[in-house]
Design a protein around this motif. Sequence first.
Motif, PDB file in Angstrom:
ATOM      1  N   ILE A 170       0.861  -1.187   0.000  1.00 21.34           N
ATOM      2  CA  ILE A 170       0.000   0.000   0.000  1.00 21.34           C
ATOM      3  C   ILE A 170       0.895   1.233   0.000  1.00 21.34           C
ATOM      4  CG2 ILE A 170      -1.592   1.369   1.419  1.00 21.34           C
ATOM      5  CD1 ILE A 170      -3.005  -0.875  -0.012  1.00 21.34           C
ATOM      6  N   CYS A 171       0.613   2.167  -0.930  1.00 17.20           N
ATOM      7  CA  CYS A 171       1.440   3.372  -1.074  1.00 17.20           C
ATOM      8  C   CYS A 171       0.741   4.629  -0.567  1.00 17.20           C
ATOM      9  CB  CYS A 171       1.804   3.578  -2.535  1.00 17.20           C
ATOM     10  SG  CYS A 171       2.803   2.258  -3.213  1.00 17.20           S
ATOM     11  N   LYS A 172      -0.577   4.573  -0.439  1.00 16.91           N
ATOM     12  CA  LYS A 172      -1.345   5.745  -0.032  1.00 16.91           C
ATOM     13  C   LYS A 172      -2.440   5.281   0.916  1.00 16.91           C
ATOM     14  CE  LYS A 172      -4.086   9.514  -1.969  1.00 16.91           C
ATOM     15  NZ  LYS A 172      -5.524   9.289  -1.852  1.00 16.91           N
ATOM     16  N   VAL A 173      -2.599   6.020   2.027  1.00 18.07           N
ATOM     17  CA  VAL A 173      -3.639   5.706   3.002  1.00 18.07           C
ATOM     18  C   VAL A 173      -4.525   6.939   3.140  1.00 18.07           C
ATOM     19  CG1 VAL A 173      -4.130   5.032   5.385  1.00 18.07           C
ATOM     20  CG2 VAL A 173      -2.099   4.129   4.237  1.00 18.07           C
ATOM     21  N   ASN A 174      -5.814   6.786   2.851  1.00 17.64           N
ATOM     22  CA  ASN A 174      -6.742   7.904   2.964  1.00 17.64           C
ATOM     23  C   ASN A 174      -7.129   8.110   4.428  1.00 17.64           C
ATOM     24  OD1 ASN A 174      -6.668   8.212   0.202  1.00 17.64           O
ATOM     25  ND2 ASN A 174      -8.582   7.153  -0.165  1.00 17.64           N
ATOM     26  N   LEU A 175      -7.009   9.344   4.877  1.00 21.63           N
ATOM     27  CA  LEU A 175      -7.253   9.669   6.283  1.00 21.63           C
ATOM     28  C   LEU A 175      -8.346  10.722   6.472  1.00 21.63           C
ATOM     29  CD1 LEU A 175      -3.507   9.999   7.343  1.00 21.63           C
ATOM     30  CD2 LEU A 175      -5.002   8.052   7.740  1.00 21.63           C
ATOM     31  N   ALA A 176      -9.146  10.983   5.473  1.00 21.70           N
ATOM     32  CA  ALA A 176     -10.105  12.083   5.532  1.00 21.70           C
ATOM     33  C   ALA A 176     -11.033  12.000   6.743  1.00 21.70           C
ATOM     34  CB  ALA A 176     -10.917  12.159   4.244  1.00 21.70           C
ATOM     35  N   THR A 177     -11.559  10.834   7.034  1.00 23.12           N
ATOM     36  CA  THR A 177     -12.496  10.708   8.147  1.00 23.12           C
ATOM     37  C   THR A 177     -11.817  11.020   9.477  1.00 23.12           C
ATOM     38  OG1 THR A 177     -13.815   9.103   6.942  1.00 23.12           O
ATOM     39  CG2 THR A 177     -14.090   9.149   9.333  1.00 23.12           C
ATOM     40  N   GLU A 178     -10.589  10.510   9.662  1.00 24.36           N
ATOM     41  CA  GLU A 178      -9.873  10.768  10.904  1.00 24.36           C
ATOM     42  C   GLU A 178      -9.593  12.261  11.072  1.00 24.36           C
ATOM     43  OE1 GLU A 178      -9.163   8.306   8.876  1.00 24.36           O
ATOM     44  OE2 GLU A 178      -9.362   6.526  10.114  1.00 24.36           O
ATOM     45  N   ILE A 179      -9.161  12.900   9.992  1.00 22.07           N
ATOM     46  CA  ILE A 179      -8.861  14.334  10.051  1.00 22.07           C
ATOM     47  C   ILE A 179     -10.134  15.126  10.331  1.00 22.07           C
ATOM     48  CG2 ILE A 179      -8.090  16.316   8.683  1.00 22.07           C
ATOM     49  CD1 ILE A 179      -6.118  14.329   7.320  1.00 22.07           C
ATOM     50  N   LYS A 180     -11.226  14.769   9.648  1.00 25.16           N
ATOM     51  CA  LYS A 180     -12.502  15.457   9.861  1.00 25.16           C
ATOM     52  C   LYS A 180     -12.974  15.295  11.301  1.00 25.16           C
ATOM     53  CE  LYS A 180     -16.174  13.486   9.139  1.00 25.16           C
ATOM     54  NZ  LYS A 180     -17.359  12.785   9.231  1.00 25.16           N
ATOM     55  N   ASN A 181     -12.868  14.088  11.844  1.00 21.27           N
ATOM     56  CA  ASN A 181     -13.327  13.850  13.217  1.00 21.27           C
ATOM     57  C   ASN A 181     -12.503  14.631  14.233  1.00 21.27           C
ATOM     58  OD1 ASN A 181     -15.304  12.159  12.253  1.00 21.27           O
ATOM     59  ND2 ASN A 181     -14.208  10.281  12.752  1.00 21.27           N
ATOM     60  N   ILE A 182     -11.182  14.681  14.039  1.00 26.15           N
ATOM     61  CA  ILE A 182     -10.326  15.452  14.940  1.00 26.15           C
ATOM     62  C   ILE A 182     -10.657  16.930  14.841  1.00 26.15           C
ATOM     63  CG2 ILE A 182      -7.930  16.165  15.354  1.00 26.15           C
ATOM     64  CD1 ILE A 182      -7.169  13.262  14.469  1.00 26.15           C
ATOM     65  N   PHE A 183     -10.820  17.423  13.617  1.00 24.50           N
ATOM     66  CA  PHE A 183     -11.162  18.831  13.413  1.00 24.50           C
ATOM     67  C   PHE A 183     -12.500  19.167  14.075  1.00 24.50           C
ATOM     68  CE2 PHE A 183     -13.430  22.080  10.972  1.00 24.50           C
ATOM     69  CZ  PHE A 183     -12.557  23.146  11.119  1.00 24.50           C
ATOM     70  N   MET A 184     -13.515  18.336  13.857  1.00 21.29           N
ATOM     71  CA  MET A 184     -14.839  18.625  14.418  1.00 21.29           C
ATOM     72  C   MET A 184     -14.811  18.562  15.948  1.00 21.29           C
ATOM     73  SD  MET A 184     -16.587  19.569  11.917  1.00 21.29           S
ATOM     74  CE  MET A 184     -18.130  19.744  12.778  1.00 21.29           C
ATOM     75  N   ALA A 185     -14.045  17.661  16.519  1.00 23.88           N
ATOM     76  CA  ALA A 185     -13.925  17.600  17.983  1.00 23.88           C
ATOM     77  C   ALA A 185     -13.264  18.871  18.510  1.00 23.88           C
ATOM     78  CB  ALA A 185     -13.132  16.374  18.404  1.00 23.88           C
ATOM     79  N   ALA A 186     -12.241  19.362  17.792  1.00 23.48           N
ATOM     80  CA  ALA A 186     -11.567  20.594  18.210  1.00 23.48           C
ATOM     81  C   ALA A 186     -12.513  21.784  18.113  1.00 23.48           C
ATOM     82  CB  ALA A 186     -10.320  20.835  17.366  1.00 23.48           C
ATOM     83  N   VAL A 187     -13.301  21.845  17.056  1.00 21.16           N
ATOM     84  CA  VAL A 187     -14.272  22.937  16.896  1.00 21.16           C
ATOM     85  C   VAL A 187     -15.318  22.870  18.009  1.00 21.16           C
ATOM     86  CG1 VAL A 187     -16.138  23.842  15.432  1.00 21.16           C
ATOM     87  CG2 VAL A 187     -13.938  23.209  14.420  1.00 21.16           C
ATOM     88  N   LYS A 188     -15.853  21.695  18.260  1.00 18.72           N
ATOM     89  CA  LYS A 188     -16.856  21.523  19.322  1.00 18.72           C
ATOM     90  C   LYS A 188     -16.299  21.955  20.673  1.00 18.72           C
ATOM     91  CE  LYS A 188     -19.854  18.041  21.379  1.00 18.72           C
ATOM     92  NZ  LYS A 188     -20.256  16.640  21.394  1.00 18.72           N
ATOM     93  N   ASN A 189     -15.069  21.534  20.968  1.00 15.95           N
ATOM     94  CA  ASN A 189     -14.432  21.903  22.224  1.00 15.95           C
ATOM     95  C   ASN A 189     -14.246  23.418  22.317  1.00 15.95           C
ATOM     96  OD1 ASN A 189     -13.022  21.177  24.736  1.00 15.95           O
ATOM     97  ND2 ASN A 189     -11.243  21.992  23.661  1.00 15.95           N
ATOM     98  N   GLU A 190     -13.765  24.017  21.255  1.00 17.58           N
ATOM     99  CA  GLU A 190     -13.526  25.466  21.253  1.00 17.58           C
ATOM    100  C   GLU A 190     -14.827  26.240  21.412  1.00 17.58           C
ATOM    101  OE1 GLU A 190     -11.630  29.019  21.353  1.00 17.58           O
ATOM    102  OE2 GLU A 190     -10.670  27.048  21.420  1.00 17.58           O
ATOM    103  N   LEU A 191     -15.872  25.798  20.727  1.00 22.25           N
ATOM    104  CA  LEU A 191     -17.148  26.508  20.798  1.00 22.25           C
ATOM    105  C   LEU A 191     -17.811  26.369  22.167  1.00 22.25           C
ATOM    106  CD1 LEU A 191     -18.594  25.912  17.230  1.00 22.25           C
ATOM    107  CD2 LEU A 191     -17.567  27.998  18.161  1.00 22.25           C
ATOM    108  N   ALA A 192     -17.411  25.368  22.946  1.00 21.63           N
ATOM    109  CA  ALA A 192     -17.930  25.248  24.305  1.00 21.63           C
ATOM    110  C   ALA A 192     -17.447  26.408  25.172  1.00 21.63           C
ATOM    111  CB  ALA A 192     -17.499  23.917  24.924  1.00 21.63           C
ATOM    112  N   TYR A 193     -16.305  26.995  24.807  1.00 18.54           N
ATOM    113  CA  TYR A 193     -15.710  28.099  25.564  1.00 18.54           C
ATOM    114  C   TYR A 193     -15.791  29.430  24.850  1.00 18.54           C
ATOM    115  CZ  TYR A 193     -13.806  24.185  28.142  1.00 18.54           C
ATOM    116  OH  TYR A 193     -13.685  23.031  28.861  1.00 18.54           O
TER     117      TYR A 193
END
Length: 72
Positions: A33-56
Amino acid sequence: MHRIAGRTAATLVLRGRSGIPPEQVRLAISNGICKVNLATEIKNIFMAAVKNELAYNQDIDLRGCFPKLPAG
């Protein structure tokens, strides 16, 4: 997978990496395997960071929620 990689010049891509344990991803890479798609992981981390930030911070302009990038 290793036999396929040895018979083609095509780039082998792992799609849908979500839920695959890291050791299996490493094994897939070692077998061609030469390429691993990570879009879902990146999106989930980003959305968790946004949710956390918007809590404050109720500012919905995300440019104000994240640190500024250095110039250059």
